[in-house]
Design an enzyme around this catalytic site. Structure first.
Site, PDB file in Angstrom:
ATOM      1  N   THR A  32       0.631  59.229 -42.435  1.00 49.37           N
ATOM      2  CA  THR A  32       1.811  58.381 -42.335  1.00 49.37           C
ATOM      3  C   THR A  32       2.391  58.483 -40.929  1.00 49.37           C
ATOM      4  O   THR A  32       2.324  59.543 -40.313  1.00 49.37           O
ATOM      5  CB  THR A  32       2.854  58.865 -43.364  1.00 49.37           C
ATOM      6  OG1 THR A  32       2.199  58.977 -44.629  1.00 49.37           O
ATOM      7  CG2 THR A  32       4.016  57.908 -43.480  1.00 49.37           C
ATOM      8  N   GLY A  33       2.949  57.399 -40.425  1.00 50.55           N
ATOM      9  CA  GLY A  33       3.634  57.463 -39.134  1.00 50.55           C
ATOM     10  C   GLY A  33       3.042  56.532 -38.104  1.00 50.55           C
ATOM     11  O   GLY A  33       2.000  55.904 -38.327  1.00 50.55           O
ATOM     12  N   SER A  34       3.705  56.459 -36.955  1.00 53.79           N
ATOM     13  CA  SER A  34       3.362  55.435 -35.958  1.00 53.79           C
ATOM     14  C   SER A  34       1.998  55.648 -35.302  1.00 53.79           C
ATOM     15  O   SER A  34       1.259  54.702 -35.064  1.00 53.79           O
ATOM     16  CB  SER A  34       4.450  55.364 -34.889  1.00 53.79           C
ATOM     17  OG  SER A  34       4.673  56.647 -34.331  1.00 53.79           O
ATOM     18  N   THR A  35       1.645  56.905 -35.008  1.00 52.07           N
ATOM     19  CA  THR A  35       0.352  57.157 -34.350  1.00 52.07           C
ATOM     20  C   THR A  35      -0.790  56.976 -35.339  1.00 52.07           C
ATOM     21  O   THR A  35      -1.818  56.367 -35.035  1.00 52.07           O
ATOM     22  CB  THR A  35       0.318  58.578 -33.754  1.00 52.07           C
ATOM     23  OG1 THR A  35       1.509  58.780 -32.989  1.00 52.07           O
ATOM     24  CG2 THR A  35      -0.871  58.742 -32.825  1.00 52.07           C
ATOM     25  N   ASP A  89      -3.611  62.503 -39.538  1.00 48.52           N
ATOM     26  CA  ASP A  89      -2.181  62.449 -39.816  1.00 48.52           C
ATOM     27  C   ASP A  89      -1.403  62.848 -38.568  1.00 48.52           C
ATOM     28  O   ASP A  89      -1.933  63.529 -37.691  1.00 48.52           O
ATOM     29  CB  ASP A  89      -1.849  63.403 -40.973  1.00 48.52           C
ATOM     30  CG  ASP A  89      -0.671  62.933 -41.809  1.00 48.52           C
ATOM     31  OD1 ASP A  89       0.085  62.065 -41.328  1.00 48.52           O
ATOM     32  OD2 ASP A  89      -0.508  63.452 -42.932  1.00 48.52           O
ATOM     33  N   GLY A  90      -0.169  62.417 -38.506  1.00 50.17           N
ATOM     34  CA  GLY A  90       0.684  62.764 -37.377  1.00 50.17           C
ATOM     35  C   GLY A  90       1.422  64.065 -37.633  1.00 50.17           C
ATOM     36  O   GLY A  90       1.180  64.763 -38.619  1.00 50.17           O
ATOM     37  N   GLY A 104       9.042  63.932 -41.141  1.00 44.80           N
ATOM     38  CA  GLY A 104      10.016  63.000 -40.592  1.00 44.80           C
ATOM     39  C   GLY A 104      10.030  61.708 -41.386  1.00 44.80           C
ATOM     40  O   GLY A 104      11.042  61.041 -41.505  1.00 44.80           O
ATOM     41  N   GLY A 105       8.869  61.377 -41.964  1.00 41.51           N
ATOM     42  CA  GLY A 105       8.771  60.176 -42.791  1.00 41.51           C
ATOM     43  C   GLY A 105       8.934  60.456 -44.273  1.00 41.51           C
ATOM     44  O   GLY A 105       8.686  59.593 -45.105  1.00 41.51           O
ATOM     45  N   GLU A 111       1.199  64.400 -48.098  1.00 44.65           N
ATOM     46  CA  GLU A 111       0.362  64.680 -46.927  1.00 44.65           C
ATOM     47  C   GLU A 111      -0.263  66.068 -47.036  1.00 44.65           C
ATOM     48  O   GLU A 111      -1.424  66.264 -46.704  1.00 44.65           O
ATOM     49  CB  GLU A 111       1.203  64.584 -45.644  1.00 44.65           C
ATOM     50  CG  GLU A 111       1.591  63.152 -45.305  1.00 44.65           C
ATOM     51  CD  GLU A 111       2.668  63.048 -44.232  1.00 44.65           C
ATOM     52  OE1 GLU A 111       2.871  61.941 -43.733  1.00 44.65           O
ATOM     53  OE2 GLU A 111       3.309  64.066 -43.900  1.00 44.65           O
TER      54      GLU A 111
END
Length: 221
Positions: A32-35, A89-90, A104-105, A111
Site C-alpha cells: 500500500t502507498g504511493s511508491t 511494500d513501502g 501511515g496508511g 501488510e
C-alpha cells in the site's frame, strides 16, 4: 510540471526496479502507498507487454486491490495461495538494520501478514524515509479494537508513549481500518529495541497489531 518532481521520479524508479524483480508464475504481495502504487503499475505494464505471465497478486488493502484491477493484475487470497513468492511494500521509516515503521496508511496489519509470509520482502522507499533510529520522525501506528481504545491508550502511556487517536481527514470521527478497527499513533522518542517493543505492544489486550516490522525485510530499494 508535476512530472519533474524529484521525489516522484525517485518513487517511480524504485517502483520500476521492484517490478523488474517479479518473475513469471509469481504470487506477489501487493503493498500500500504511493511508491508501491508505481510498482503495481509497472507489474501491470510488464504483464500487458508479455514480459511476464501467470502473475497473481495478494493485495494488502482496498487501495492495493483497486490499483491491481486497474492495471490488469489478477488477484487471489491467502486461502487460495499456497505461498507468496515476493512482496513489495513501502515504509514510513527504515533504520540501518532494515527494521521498519509502517502504517501511515493504516494497512499495517494486513501488510504484516502478507509481507511476513513472503519468501522475499522488498521495501520501496524514497530517501526521506531512512532514519538512524525508528520513531525519530514518525509515530508508531497501533491498530486497536474500538472497545479497547481507552485501556490501550493508558497501557501505551505507561510504556512512555504519547498515543493519539488517528482522526479522518475530510471525515468526522476516527479513521477506521479495513478490519473495522481504530488506529492509535504513538509518539515514542527513538525506539532502542524494536523487537522487544513490537512484542510488548502486541501483548496488550485489545491491540491487533502494531507498525513495527522487525527482521522481515530482505531488500530496501
Amino acid at each position: 510540471m508535476g512530472d519533474m518532481d524529484p521525489v516522484k521520479l525517485m518513487k517511480q524508479e524504485v517502483g520500476r526496479a521492484a517490478a523488474a524483480q517479479v518473475k513469471s508464475g509469481a504470487i506477489v504481495g501487493l503493498g500500500t502507498g504511493s511508491t508501491t502504487a508505481f510498482a503495481i503499475q509497472f507489474i501491470g505494464e510488464r504483464l500487458a507487454a508479455g514480459e511476464i505471465t501467470d502473475i497473481v497478486g495478494i493485495p494488502t488493502s482496498f487501495q492495493a486491490s483497486v490499483l491491481a484491477k486497474k492495471h490488469g493484475i489478477p488477484l487471489t487470497t491467502l486461502d487460495e495461495a499456497p505461498r507468496i513468492d515476493i512482496a513489495i511494500d513501502g515504509a514510513d521509516e527504515v533504520d540501518p538494520q532494515q527494521n521498519l515503521i509502517k502504517g501511515g496508511g493504516a494497512a499495517h496489519t494486513r501488510e504484516k501478514v502478507v509481507d511476513g509470509l513472503a519468501e522475499r520482502f522488498i521495501v520501496v522507499v524514497d530517501s526521506s524515509k531512512l532514519v538512524d533510529k525508528l520513531g525519530s520522525t514518525f509515530a508508531l501506528p497501533v491498530e486497536v479494537l474500538p472497545m479497547a481504545v481507552a485501556p490501550v491508550t493508558r497501557a501505551l502511556e505507561a510504556l512512555g508513549g504519547t498515543p493519539e487517536l488517528r482522526m479522518g481527514v475530510n471525515k468526522d470521527g476516527p479513521v477506521i481500518t479495513d478490519q473495522g478497527n481504530m488506529v492509535l499513533d504513538v509518539k515514542i522518542a527513538g525506539i532502542d529495541n524494536p523487537a522487544e517493543l513490537e512484542k510488548t505492544i502486541n501483548n496488550i489486550p485489545g491491540v491487533l497489531e502494531n507498525g513495527l516490522f522487525v527482521g522481515l525485510t530482505d531488500e530496501v530499494l
